[in-house]
Write an enzyme that holds these catalytic residues in place. Structure first.
Site, PDB file in Angstrom:
ATOM      1  N   ASP A 290       4.725   3.372 -11.925  1.00 23.93           N
ATOM      2  CA  ASP A 290       3.631   2.415 -11.764  1.00 23.93           C
ATOM      3  C   ASP A 290       2.620   2.884 -10.718  1.00 23.93           C
ATOM      4  OD1 ASP A 290       5.247   0.963 -13.427  1.00 23.93           O
ATOM      5  OD2 ASP A 290       5.233  -0.861 -12.206  1.00 23.93           O
TER       6      ASP A 290
ATOM      7  N   HIS B  36      -4.524  -4.832  -9.308  1.00 25.35           N
ATOM      8  CA  HIS B  36      -3.165  -5.032  -8.807  1.00 25.35           C
ATOM      9  C   HIS B  36      -3.186  -5.953  -7.585  1.00 25.35           C
ATOM     10  CE1 HIS B  36       1.022  -4.286  -7.652  1.00 25.35           C
ATOM     11  NE2 HIS B  36       1.201  -3.659  -8.800  1.00 25.35           N
TER      12      HIS B  36
ATOM     13  N   HIS C   1       7.392   4.589  -8.714  1.00 25.65           N
ATOM     14  CA  HIS C   1       5.950   4.549  -8.484  1.00 25.65           C
ATOM     15  C   HIS C   1       5.418   5.951  -8.233  1.00 25.65           C
ATOM     16  CE1 HIS C   1       7.180   0.395  -7.797  1.00 25.65           C
ATOM     17  NE2 HIS C   1       5.929   0.042  -8.036  1.00 25.65           N
TER      18      HIS C   1
END
Length: 704
Positions: free
Chosen positions: A496, A550, A664
């Site tokens: 991510d 985000h 991530h």
């Protein structure tokens, strides 16, 4: 002396620039035009060049081939030839264009409309004719008729032709539809091809030339594979016709555009089709019940015309030709629209599009879609065998060693458009570089044998430009479908918040292990990292959206705010990669409680939270969310270590059948990249295989 130094530096810079200009390439593949200027420039050096091109004739960096040739002092750009829609792609197809002198370049410009005779006097000005055009993958695209006519005219004039290869937007594996019958050859069908031929423009040139006999050279692409769709090449899509502004339109045009000549209506970039007298709900139900792969149909009535809206769910599974046949058959059965029939004096547009009159005859009888497919099944199978010797690309990225040359020994009189008999291959299969035809396949001509490395071709054979490269030991040149490993345990690696400077390190590790992963992209991180995103797609990884900002305070305020932010991010992803994501991941996950803090209290409550509204709307928009059931813990802090990330994985992975691992790849997550090799090794030791997440496997969205 100090005054001279700047000039010396400038001179050094100019010396470092190749003849065609800078060729830095961040795309996943190199186009034929890139390869021409970087490897095979001698093909045009010292020559007067004519160029058949338009606005699509650009290299992987977006520089036009016209500009590259103009900058090249070793080459004379002597003439330009424009196909349908002109050099800029904006001239109406019906507009008459006479030869002219280009107002800037001062060279002749010829109109080479596919429906008209080719200009023979263009060859008076040139030593060689270069072709750089983007095809659509459809037989009905007029640019491939331009190519056919170009080869025919060049053969008559004794002038060589060089085709700069480009991807087939539909990929090289979609081969379907009625095969053109010789009496129906026209400007939208120059040769015996099905509606979707599955060949690049370079491969088409080799195929056409089997009976034309032009002095043909194809400059292949580098890094291209047979399975690649345009979205996976890392190239920006340049619309090759006014009505094909997007890649989905290119696909859908083969599903709905084949209704040309009927009373059916088409709209929304070919994604809607309908007609009077059709019940939209029954139409959609019939199509959805057919379980056509990769697409769903939404009932949509417009101005009294019942129709359906096509929603592509998985572009890899979507077969627009098959879809189009089902659309036509059910539309006829439900709406009973009149089916145009050809006469002795005029061939209907529907018959020219289909390439076979038997399709319209079956439609008139309201035959089923399966009956339509059965009508051309044998001819389609024969074509698939016929095309094999002319294919350049296989399953592995292609590496050009030499240009590919083709010249038949003689030019059959029946090779021109309008010939009475179907074209048959005249000699041995063309050797097409580092990926030869699949061993064991039947040759196109009885008695002909595939050319082998070192074999001496027969006198009439098409001579290969380079020896056949041997495939790796123990591997066939074209790989058969690979069965899944016996294990039923699968791990989905997900990353991510990228792309960032960390992402290439992740990609390097995945490439080293031969593993594919899924990346959920934050839109605000795309600008400046487009090349990384293109590489991600080109190397076979899946991508999904993760909103633009985000920012919980923005995305979880209201349902409308969430989708505005998600779509903003997805638009940046699509602009950079050519792929519009249908997968996405909620910031914080689908079961987060942080959204309660930021939701608009006037609209939502703990009993009726914003997440409920967002999830319902996501389902309406056919988005698929993906959660996780294992994490390396890198979301909790930026002070974690590679060792702690590995320990977290080992602690959480027991013996689950399916695991989705959250990691991530944002700029502060270097330890994740450092830990990745050991994580992969550990998962392999536990018996897991690896895969990407696909929209057609939505069960992974509920693993959390």
């Amino acid at each position: 002396m100090k005054k001279i130094i700047p000039f010396l530096i400038l001179a050094l810079i100019f010396c470092m620039i190749p003849p065609g200009g800078s060729s830095a390439n961040t795309a996943a593949i190199q186009l034929g035009s890139d390869v021409l200027f970087e490897q095979f420039h001698s093909l045009i050096e010292g020559k007067k060049v004519g160029l058949l091109t338009n606005q699509t004739g650009v290299n992987s960096q977006g520089t036009s081939t016209i500009d590259q040739l103009r900058r090249d002092r070793s080459v004379t750009l002597a003439a330009l030839i424009a196909p349908e829609y002109g050099l800029d792609g904006k001239t109406p197809a019906s507009q008459e264009v006479t030869p002219s002198i280009h107002p800037v370049y001062g060279i002749p410009v010829y109109d080479w409309n596919a429906a008209k005779k080719e200009p023979s006097d263009v060859f008076e000005h040139v030593d060689v004719l270069l072709v750089d055009l983007q095809d659509t993958g459809a037989r009905t695209n007029p640019y491939i008729t331009n190519l056919y006519d170009c080869l025919s005219a060049a053969a008559k004039q004794g002038k060589p032709v060089i085709v700069l290869d480009r991807p087939n937007p539909l990929g090289g594996q979609l081969v379907d539809g009625p095969v053109l019958e010789a009496p129906l050859r026209s400007s939208i069908g120059p040769d015996t091809l099905p509606l979707a031929h599955g060949m690049t423009i370079g491969e088409l040139a080799l195929f056409f030339n089997r009976n034309i006999g032009a002095d043909l050279t194809v400059v292949p692409m580098q890094g291209y594979t047979r399975a690649m769709l345009y979205q996976e090449t890392g190239l920006a899509w340049t619309p090759n016709a006014p009505q094909l502004g997007t890649l989905p339109a290119v696909f859908d045009s083969l599903a709905t555009g084949i209704a040309d000549g009927t009373s059916l209506l088409v709209a929304d970039d070919f994604s809607w089709i309908g007609g009077e007298g059709i019940d939209a709900n029954r139409f959609a139900d019939a199509l959805n019940a057919s379980l056509l792969p990769g697409v769903v149909f939404l009932p949509d009535t417009r101005n009294g015309a019942g129709g359906v809206k096509l929603q592509i769910m998985n572009v890899h599974l979507y077969n627009p030709v098959k879809t189009g046949m089902y659309i036509l058959a059910y539309a006829r059965q439900l709406g009973h629209f009149p089916v145009p029939q050809s006469t002795d004096t005029e061939i209907s547009l529907l018959d020219r599009t289909m390439g076979a009159a038997k399709i319209s005859e079956a439609l008139a009888q309201e035959k089923s879609p399966q009956d339509l497919e059965a009508l051309y099944a044998d001819q389609l199978a024969a074509f698939k065998e016929l095309r094999k010797p002319y294919l350049i690309y296989g399953d592995e990225p292609y590496l050009p060693l030499l240009p590919i040359k083709s010249k038949a020994a003689a030019v059959p009189q029946a090779g021109a458009k309008g010939e009475a008999n179907p074209v048959q291959p005249s000699d041995k299969p063309v050797q097409t570089g580092t990926k030869p035809a699949q061993p064991g396949t039947a040759p196109a001509t009885p008695g002909a044998k595939p050319a082998q490395s070192g074999a001496t071709p027969a006198p009439t054979a098409v001579k290969p430009a380079q020896p056949a490269a041997k495939p790796p030991a123990g591997k066939p040149a074209v790989k058969p479908p690979v069965a899944k490993p016996a294990t039923d345990k699968v791990a989905y690696l997900t990353f991510d918040d990228g792309p960032s400077a960390v992402t290439p390190h992740v990609l390097d590790t995945l490439k080293k292990f031969g593993i594919k992963a899924t990346f959920f992209i934050v839109g605000r991180n795309v600008p400046g990292h487009e090349a990384i995103l293109k590489r991600t797609v080109a190397e076979g990884h899946a991508i999904g959206g993760h909103t633009y900002s985000h920012d919980y305070s923005i995305v979880y305020k209201t349902k409308e705010a969430f989708f505005a932010d998600l779509e903003k991010g997805n638009q940046l992803i699509e602009k950079a990669s050519g792929i519009k994501p249908t997968l996405f991941r909620y910031p914080g996950g689908s079961t987060n409680t942080v959204s309660h803090k930021y939701q608009d209290a006037k609209q939502y409550s703990l009993a009726n939270p914003v997440m409920n509204a967002i999830k319902a709307e996501a389902a309406n928009r056919h988005y698929i969310f993906i959660d996780w059931n294992v994490t390396n813990g890198d979301a909790r802090s930026n002070k974690y270590t590679a060792a702690s990330a590995i320990a977290n994985i080992k602690q959480q992975v027991k013996n689950q059948k399916e695991i989705v691992i959250l990691m991530h790849d944002s700029s502060t997550k270097s330890p994740t990249a450092q830990a990745l090799p050991e994580i992969i090794t550990f998962l392999k030791s536990k018996g897991y295989r690896f895969d990407v997440i696909r929209p057609d496997h939505p069960t992974v969205s509920t693993v959390k």
